[in-house]
Design a protein around this motif. Sequence first.
Motif, PDB file in Angstrom:
ATOM      1  N   GLY A  61       0.803  -1.214   0.000  1.00 36.09           N
ATOM      2  CA  GLY A  61       0.000   0.000   0.000  1.00 36.09           C
ATOM      3  C   GLY A  61       0.835   1.262   0.000  1.00 36.09           C
ATOM      4  N   PHE A  62       2.153   1.100   0.142  1.00 32.71           N
ATOM      5  CA  PHE A  62       3.017   2.275   0.176  1.00 32.71           C
ATOM      6  C   PHE A  62       4.165   2.113  -0.812  1.00 32.71           C
ATOM      7  CE2 PHE A  62       0.934   2.023   4.201  1.00 32.71           C
ATOM      8  CZ  PHE A  62       0.588   3.336   4.501  1.00 32.71           C
ATOM      9  N   ARG A  63       4.503   3.232  -1.441  1.00 28.57           N
ATOM     10  CA  ARG A  63       5.692   3.182  -2.279  1.00 28.57           C
ATOM     11  C   ARG A  63       6.904   3.092  -1.361  1.00 28.57           C
ATOM     12  NH1 ARG A  63       5.152   8.597  -5.277  1.00 28.57           N
ATOM     13  NH2 ARG A  63       3.999   9.068  -3.380  1.00 28.57           N
ATOM     14  N   LYS A 116       7.891   5.550   1.649  1.00 24.84           N
ATOM     15  CA  LYS A 116       6.759   6.408   2.002  1.00 24.84           C
ATOM     16  C   LYS A 116       5.996   5.930   3.234  1.00 24.84           C
ATOM     17  CE  LYS A 116       7.084   9.163  -1.592  1.00 24.84           C
ATOM     18  NZ  LYS A 116       7.360  10.595  -1.467  1.00 24.84           N
ATOM     19  N   PRO A 164       4.786   5.297   6.886  1.00 27.36           N
ATOM     20  CA  PRO A 164       4.990   5.999   8.152  1.00 27.36           C
ATOM     21  C   PRO A 164       5.543   5.069   9.214  1.00 27.36           C
ATOM     22  CG  PRO A 164       2.674   5.525   7.852  1.00 27.36           C
ATOM     23  CD  PRO A 164       3.378   5.033   6.620  1.00 27.36           C
ATOM     24  N   PHE A 166       4.562   4.042  12.173  1.00 26.35           N
ATOM     25  CA  PHE A 166       3.772   2.989  12.823  1.00 26.35           C
ATOM     26  C   PHE A 166       3.574   1.792  11.917  1.00 26.35           C
ATOM     27  CE2 PHE A 166       0.544   5.581  10.797  1.00 26.35           C
ATOM     28  CZ  PHE A 166      -0.354   4.646  10.297  1.00 26.35           C
ATOM     29  N   MET A 167       3.558   2.057  10.584  1.00 29.09           N
ATOM     30  CA  MET A 167       3.440   0.918   9.667  1.00 29.09           C
ATOM     31  C   MET A 167       4.720   0.083   9.692  1.00 29.09           C
ATOM     32  SD  MET A 167       0.566   0.566   8.511  1.00 29.09           S
ATOM     33  CE  MET A 167       0.964  -0.749   7.348  1.00 29.09           C
ATOM     34  N   ARG A 179       4.723  -2.042  12.602  1.00 31.34           N
ATOM     35  CA  ARG A 179       3.809  -3.159  12.448  1.00 31.34           C
ATOM     36  C   ARG A 179       4.458  -4.275  11.657  1.00 31.34           C
ATOM     37  NH1 ARG A 179      -2.151  -2.498  10.371  1.00 31.34           N
ATOM     38  NH2 ARG A 179      -3.151  -3.332  12.220  1.00 31.34           N
TER      39      ARG A 179
END
Lengths: 476, 100
Positions: free
Chosen positions: A43-45, A48, A50, A52-53, A56
Amino acid sequence: MNVTATPSPNSTILLEIELPPERLERSMDEATRRLARRTRVAGFRPGKAPRFMLERVLGQSAVLDEAVELLIQAAYRDALVEQGIVPLTEASVEVVQAVEGQPVIFKATVQVPPEVILGDYANFNFAPEIEATDDARIDQVVSELRDQNATLRPVEDRPAQNGDYAVIGFVGTRDGQPFEGGSSDRMPIVLGEERLIPGFEAHLLGTRVGDQVEFDLTFPDDYGETSLAGHTAHFAVEVKELREKILPPLDDELATQMGDFKDVAGLRLAIRERLERSALDRARHSFSDRIIQYAVANATLAVPPILVDQEVEVMHDEFRATIARQGIGEAAYLKATEQTEADLHTEFRPRAEDRVKTLLVISRIADTDGVTVDDAAVEAEVAAARRRYAGDGKTITYFESERGRNFIRSTLRRTRTVEGLVDAWLAAHSEHPALPHLEDDGKSAIEAETAGSNAAIGATDPATVLDLAEPAGNPA
Amino acid sequence: MSLTAHEVILRPVISEKSMDEAGHGKYTFAVHGDANKIMIKGAVEELFKVNVTGVNVLTTKAKEKRRGTKRGRISGFTTPWRKAIVTLAAGQKIEFFEGV
């Protein structure tokens, strides 16, 4: 940044470093950016995601750990500069406190070069010892030359005697059965050298070409092939050829053959010159070795075990290379000598300690005497290495790398230091004859150690003497 | 048809885009395939105790996917799903990732 440095045993320094929380915060941002760039989060390039991701995906403390590591690395480097410490090895770091919003505290144990207190290294009371080149040595070389140019003449008019070159065929049997390796059609031997089973050659003395002899022979109890040791075998031997070695007469013709010498006297003169030159070279080497020993013996230093450990590894490497050149694998060698790697290391250790000591002491002398090596000299060595190892890409890359250059530089520096000591002594003792090096290929620093050890062990280096001879014919 | 709030809202959608929009009060969820805007509005208000001012929905339909492997062709479908982007009243927030 708050740094306290405490000297600790074994020439280490304990650094205790405290950093304000803001430093950690900045480091957290940096860590997030770095981790994001190399972590794929759906879901992220890349780059990019953040924080908290990332946590995780990578685990709760991943970002903090990375941040602390970055921070400690940077702070450690800064602390070294601030304290003027030159580390020898990677520091062992212990994190005392690393919590967000709190100061970061860590301890680092740094291995520093041991303090070397030099004793006297310039006012020694020994002088170089130059081996005398006497006629006996020259005679020896001359007879070696004659030996190498010997011819073999078939013997027909007399029975075989010791020193003859024979070609034999033989069949060995045990209880009437031929055994493995017990027969040969044509086997060249030199009578009296006892290369075969002890007693074998004695049976051949007095025979003539074409003679056949048969005899029983008992293998010695310690014979290499255990299935044969201590057993008796029957041999039927035929003497096929018999030659004797004829040394060329020592005359002007031989001298001309050996090179462009007018007569025997000329040859002897050339040999004498060679021998004298190599004696001077050897004298220089053993003299510098003695100076080194003297300097090391007078110096006071505690060798840090970690350096010895490293040196042991280096020696192990060299050893591996040595036996590999002889076509022996390390595992096979260890098995054959019933040694383990640990045994080898114990064996290397005293030598390694000496080497480390020598290294440290010479480096210290170099500092004291202000010996420097300019870039041009290093470049010259790199160029020499490029020529010498043409085709060996790995080695060349090493010498061209920063590490390789540093190695060359420090080796050169040590060589120059010792050379400087020798030259200083010679300058102070002008009555002593000069000790020139053999003029061989510019005396490379890289091979200086090898050359040194060669000089130390090579009583006569026949190659140096015989260089002036034509390639000698093989008397076989 | 009656779906509970938890049945309507399946999970938040977390991506670069959805994170950006969350900064502007627009939250993205994967929702039940049969859920309509009214149901989504009710479910979000119930679950997160917020006021919803707008709901946009879209359905990503299944697509056939084929690929060749050593053992032959494999064909299947991508999972169909329904996405809802919920706009909250100005100033309201949803703390993401707490269950759902």
